[in-house]
Design a protein around this motif. Structure first.
Motif, mmCIF file in Angstrom:
data_model
loop_
_atom_site.group_PDB
_atom_site.id
_atom_site.type_symbol
_atom_site.label_atom_id
_atom_site.label_comp_id
_atom_site.label_asym_id
_atom_site.label_seq_id
_atom_site.Cartn_x
_atom_site.Cartn_y
_atom_site.Cartn_z
ATOM 1 N N LYS A 282 0.853 -1.185 0.000
ATOM 2 C CA LYS A 282 0.000 0.000 0.000
ATOM 3 C C LYS A 282 0.890 1.236 0.000
ATOM 4 C CE LYS A 282 -4.041 -1.917 2.384
ATOM 5 N NZ LYS A 282 -3.550 -3.298 2.596
ATOM 6 N N ILE A 283 0.592 2.179 -0.867
ATOM 7 C CA ILE A 283 1.371 3.411 -0.931
ATOM 8 C C ILE A 283 0.422 4.602 -0.893
ATOM 9 C CG2 ILE A 283 1.516 3.283 -3.470
ATOM 10 C CD1 ILE A 283 4.304 4.683 -3.164
ATOM 11 N N ALA A 284 0.511 5.362 0.175
ATOM 12 C CA ALA A 284 -0.288 6.573 0.335
ATOM 13 C C ALA A 284 0.609 7.751 -0.043
ATOM 14 C CB ALA A 284 -0.775 6.707 1.777
ATOM 15 N N THR A 285 0.222 8.450 -1.083
ATOM 16 C CA THR A 285 1.054 9.523 -1.622
ATOM 17 C C THR A 285 0.366 10.860 -1.419
ATOM 18 O OG1 THR A 285 1.886 8.011 -3.324
ATOM 19 C CG2 THR A 285 2.249 10.362 -3.679
ATOM 20 N N LEU A 286 1.056 11.781 -0.754
ATOM 21 C CA LEU A 286 0.536 13.136 -0.560
ATOM 22 C C LEU A 286 1.412 14.095 -1.352
ATOM 23 C CD1 LEU A 286 -0.621 14.796 2.779
ATOM 24 C CD2 LEU A 286 0.674 16.072 1.070
ATOM 25 N N TRP B 291 11.427 -0.671 -6.208
ATOM 26 C CA TRP B 291 11.111 -1.914 -5.506
ATOM 27 C C TRP B 291 12.388 -2.634 -5.065
ATOM 28 C CZ3 TRP B 291 7.114 -3.334 -3.008
ATOM 29 C CH2 TRP B 291 6.851 -4.680 -2.710
ATOM 30 N N GLN B 292 13.377 -2.638 -5.919
ATOM 31 C CA GLN B 292 14.644 -3.297 -5.590
ATOM 32 C C GLN B 292 15.408 -2.551 -4.501
ATOM 33 O OE1 GLN B 292 16.445 -3.338 -9.463
ATOM 34 N NE2 GLN B 292 15.388 -5.212 -10.127
ATOM 35 N N GLU B 293 15.385 -1.220 -4.557
ATOM 36 C CA GLU B 293 16.129 -0.403 -3.580
ATOM 37 C C GLU B 293 15.511 -0.461 -2.181
ATOM 38 O OE1 GLU B 293 18.950 1.418 -3.708
ATOM 39 O OE2 GLU B 293 19.353 0.662 -5.716
ATOM 40 N N THR B 294 14.279 -0.918 -2.093
ATOM 41 C CA THR B 294 13.576 -0.943 -0.805
ATOM 42 C C THR B 294 13.288 -2.371 -0.354
ATOM 43 O OG1 THR B 294 11.501 -0.702 -2.025
ATOM 44 C CG2 THR B 294 12.506 1.321 -1.164
ATOM 45 N N ASP C 123 14.483 -4.270 1.767
ATOM 46 C CA ASP C 123 14.512 -4.532 3.207
ATOM 47 C C ASP C 123 13.265 -4.041 3.940
ATOM 48 O OD1 ASP C 123 15.648 -1.993 2.425
ATOM 49 O OD2 ASP C 123 16.056 -1.651 4.548
ATOM 50 N N ILE C 124 12.398 -3.260 3.285
ATOM 51 C CA ILE C 124 11.197 -2.753 3.972
ATOM 52 C C ILE C 124 9.913 -3.191 3.266
ATOM 53 C CG2 ILE C 124 12.299 -0.804 5.136
ATOM 54 C CD1 ILE C 124 11.309 1.001 2.852
ATOM 55 N N HIS C 125 9.985 -4.282 2.515
ATOM 56 C CA HIS C 125 8.798 -4.778 1.823
ATOM 57 C C HIS C 125 7.749 -5.340 2.779
ATOM 58 C CE1 HIS C 125 10.817 -5.313 -2.401
ATOM 59 N NE2 HIS C 125 10.748 -4.063 -1.994
ATOM 60 N N LYS C 126 8.149 -5.600 4.019
ATOM 61 C CA LYS C 126 7.185 -6.136 4.986
ATOM 62 C C LYS C 126 6.407 -5.030 5.699
ATOM 63 C CE LYS C 126 9.544 -10.523 5.850
ATOM 64 N NZ LYS C 126 10.171 -11.412 6.875
ATOM 65 N N SER C 127 6.676 -3.782 5.347
ATOM 66 C CA SER C 127 5.899 -2.680 5.916
ATOM 67 C C SER C 127 4.432 -2.836 5.543
ATOM 68 C CB SER C 127 6.410 -1.332 5.383
ATOM 69 O OG SER C 127 7.771 -1.138 5.699
ATOM 70 N N ASN C 128 3.559 -2.355 6.410
ATOM 71 C CA ASN C 128 2.126 -2.410 6.105
ATOM 72 C C ASN C 128 1.758 -1.416 5.012
ATOM 73 O OD1 ASN C 128 -0.609 -3.198 6.501
ATOM 74 N ND2 ASN C 128 -0.941 -1.358 7.732
ATOM 75 N N TYR C 129 2.463 -0.274 4.989
ATOM 76 C CA TYR C 129 2.230 0.752 3.975
ATOM 77 C C TYR C 129 3.429 1.694 3.954
ATOM 78 C CZ TYR C 129 1.245 3.900 7.877
ATOM 79 O OH TYR C 129 1.359 4.637 9.020
ATOM 80 N N TRP C 130 3.526 2.476 2.889
ATOM 81 C CA TRP C 130 4.465 3.595 2.825
ATOM 82 C C TRP C 130 3.654 4.875 2.679
ATOM 83 C CZ3 TRP C 130 7.945 1.367 -1.652
ATOM 84 C CH2 TRP C 130 8.717 0.307 -1.152
ATOM 85 N N PHE C 131 4.037 5.890 3.434
ATOM 86 C CA PHE C 131 3.423 7.209 3.294
ATOM 87 C C PHE C 131 4.493 8.142 2.748
ATOM 88 C CE2 PHE C 131 1.664 11.137 5.686
ATOM 89 C CZ PHE C 131 0.961 11.546 4.563
ATOM 90 N N VAL C 132 4.332 8.534 1.484
ATOM 91 C CA VAL C 132 5.314 9.412 0.853
ATOM 92 C C VAL C 132 4.704 10.797 0.671
ATOM 93 C CG1 VAL C 132 6.590 7.553 -0.244
ATOM 94 C CG2 VAL C 132 4.680 8.577 -1.460
ATOM 95 N N VAL C 133 5.480 11.816 0.980
ATOM 96 C CA VAL C 133 5.003 13.197 0.939
ATOM 97 C C VAL C 133 6.026 14.030 0.175
ATOM 98 C CG1 VAL C 133 4.188 15.167 2.288
ATOM 99 C CG2 VAL C 133 3.954 12.843 3.218
ATOM 100 N N THR D 26 1.017 2.854 -10.836
ATOM 101 C CA THR D 26 0.288 1.864 -11.635
ATOM 102 C C THR D 26 1.015 0.524 -11.668
ATOM 103 O OG1 THR D 26 1.359 2.685 -13.662
ATOM 104 C CG2 THR D 26 -0.818 3.585 -13.108
ATOM 105 N N SER D 27 2.133 0.434 -10.946
ATOM 106 C CA SER D 27 2.897 -0.812 -10.903
ATOM 107 C C SER D 27 2.132 -1.881 -10.109
ATOM 108 C CB SER D 27 4.260 -0.574 -10.253
ATOM 109 O OG SER D 27 4.877 -1.796 -9.879
ATOM 110 N N PRO D 28 2.211 -3.155 -10.523
ATOM 111 C CA PRO D 28 1.543 -4.222 -9.758
ATOM 112 C C PRO D 28 2.117 -4.419 -8.355
ATOM 113 C CG PRO D 28 2.926 -5.133 -11.506
ATOM 114 C CD PRO D 28 2.848 -3.665 -11.751
ATOM 115 N N ASN D 29 3.284 -3.837 -8.102
ATOM 116 C CA ASN D 29 3.882 -3.939 -6.768
ATOM 117 C C ASN D 29 3.231 -2.999 -5.754
ATOM 118 O OD1 ASN D 29 5.851 -5.907 -7.360
ATOM 119 N ND2 ASN D 29 7.213 -4.355 -8.234
#
Length: 368
Positions: free
Chosen positions: A2-6, A193-196, A198-208, A230-233
């Motif tokens: 899940k990616i919440a983008t502000l 996706w590759q650069e992150t 180590d944090i793929h187990k996060s419940n979500y990312w909040f990017v601002v 729009t990525s399937p990831n």
């Protein structure tokens, strides 16, 4: 994931029309088009009332119309903010409340019923206890906060964070992922996706991020944003949707937030609390010292006890009050920081705006 983008949209009330036009054509319009072409993409959007009003006055109403459409389609969640992009923790309570109230009024005027925000974005993600209290007093349910406001450790994404004193839900910006995207350190969704990994187990990312990053500061960068979303990831989600999901399942952790902005680094908290808002009020910067002396004088003069009497609120006083709202914008202070950017023109313009508050108020006194 899940990616919440502000994304945060702001331009000064007096932005040059040619510059404004470039920003609209390079950034705002491509962002609106990308959203309309990708109905599954969702964004949380902060647009300051001063920009909304500027777009309408300068004839760029299509951006406002598109925001209304996207919000009505539930693709966009709109947030509250400060009307003139003031650094709220540096202002007294009354001025904080006024900036939020005016922002609500103006955005409601131009965006209509779709502007009914439950979330709050403080410019530069600048927060302290007073800002949290004022946000709650205005009816907001959640607030975006810098990751470092949580403390020296990273906040978990598996729990809901709630401010211990106000009950405001807090969503922390993922600084690492935000920086990877806005800096163009990654060039496509797969690399992100590759650069992150180590944090793929996060419940979500909040990017601002600032909206102008996409297309204006970085030409064509909006293409990366939509490729990611729009990525399937990734599963785009608004913060209010995320809050609703987590309320049903997640535990709540009460937190006490550190005063902070999105520019702070951990070492800022090791040396002195005076470094928290250093880009706008540096105790070692003589220009900042003079700017805030003038700003405080203007606020003290406009808010003098005698003006609580409606009979004393003349046309000149009301004009000075409006001028003060505008003059408290963050721009002049930031451009005086020289960390690393500097603009004599912006410093002079800011000083002149504050001076005019006092000149207008003097006319009010003379007329009384």
């Amino acid at each position: 994931m899940k990616i919440a983008t502000l994304i945060h949209l702001y331009q000064p009330y007096n932005q040059q029309e040619d510059v404004l036009s470039r920003i609209i054509n390079e950034s705002y319009r491509p962002l609106m088009l990308g959203l309309k072409e990708n109905p599954k993409v969702k964004l949380t959007v902060n647009i300051t009332g001063t920009l909304t009003e500027l777009l309408v006055k300068k004839g760029f109403t299509d951006v406002v119309t598109d925001l209304h459409l996207l919000a009505s389609r539930k693709q966009v969640e709109l947030t509250g903010s400060a009307m003139y992009h003031t650094i709220l923790p540096l202002l007294p309570k009354y001025e904080i409340n006024r900036q939020i109230t005016i922002n609500n009024t103006i955005n409601k005027r131009y965006l209509g019923e779709v502007f009914s925000p439950s979330g709050f974005f403080s410019p530069e993600l600048a927060i302290n206890a007073l800002v949290l209290r004022e946000a709650v007093s205005q009816g907001f349910v959640w607030i975006a906060a810098p990751e470092l406001s949580y403390g020296a450790t990273l906040p978990s994404t598996t729990v809901l964070h709630k401010d211990e004193k106000t009950g405001l839900f807090v969503f922390f910006r993922n600084k690492r992922v935000s920086s990877l995207i806005l800096s163009a350190a990654v060039r496509d969704a797969q690399q992100l996706w590759q650069e992150t990994n180590d944090i793929h187990k996060s419940n979500y990312w909040f990017v601002v991020m600032d909206a102008e990053t996409f297309g204006h500061h970085r030409i064509g960068h909006e293409k990366l944003l939509f490729e990611i979303l729009t990525s399937p990831n990734f599963e785009p989600i608004t913060i209010s949707e995320l809050l609703k999901e987590m309320t049903a399942t997640a535990k709540v952790e009460n937190v006490i937030l550190r005063p902070c902005t999105w520019t702070n680094q951990e070492q800022d908290f090791w040396v002195s609390s005076n470094k928290t808002y250093i880009l706008w009020k540096d105790p070692t910067n003589p220009i900042h010292k003079f700017q805030w002396q003038l700003a405080n004088l203007a606020m003290k003069s406009v808010n003098a006890p005698e003006y609580k009497n409606p009979s004393k609120q003349t046309y000149s006083w009301r004009k000075a009050r409006k001028q003060l709202d505008i003059a408290l914008a963050s721009d002049q202070f930031w451009w005086a920081s020289a960390k690393p950017w500097w603009s004599l023109e912006m410093i002079e313009s800011g000083a002149y705006a504050l001076k005019q508050v006092l000149v207008t108020l003097d006319a009010s006194v003379a007329a009384a």
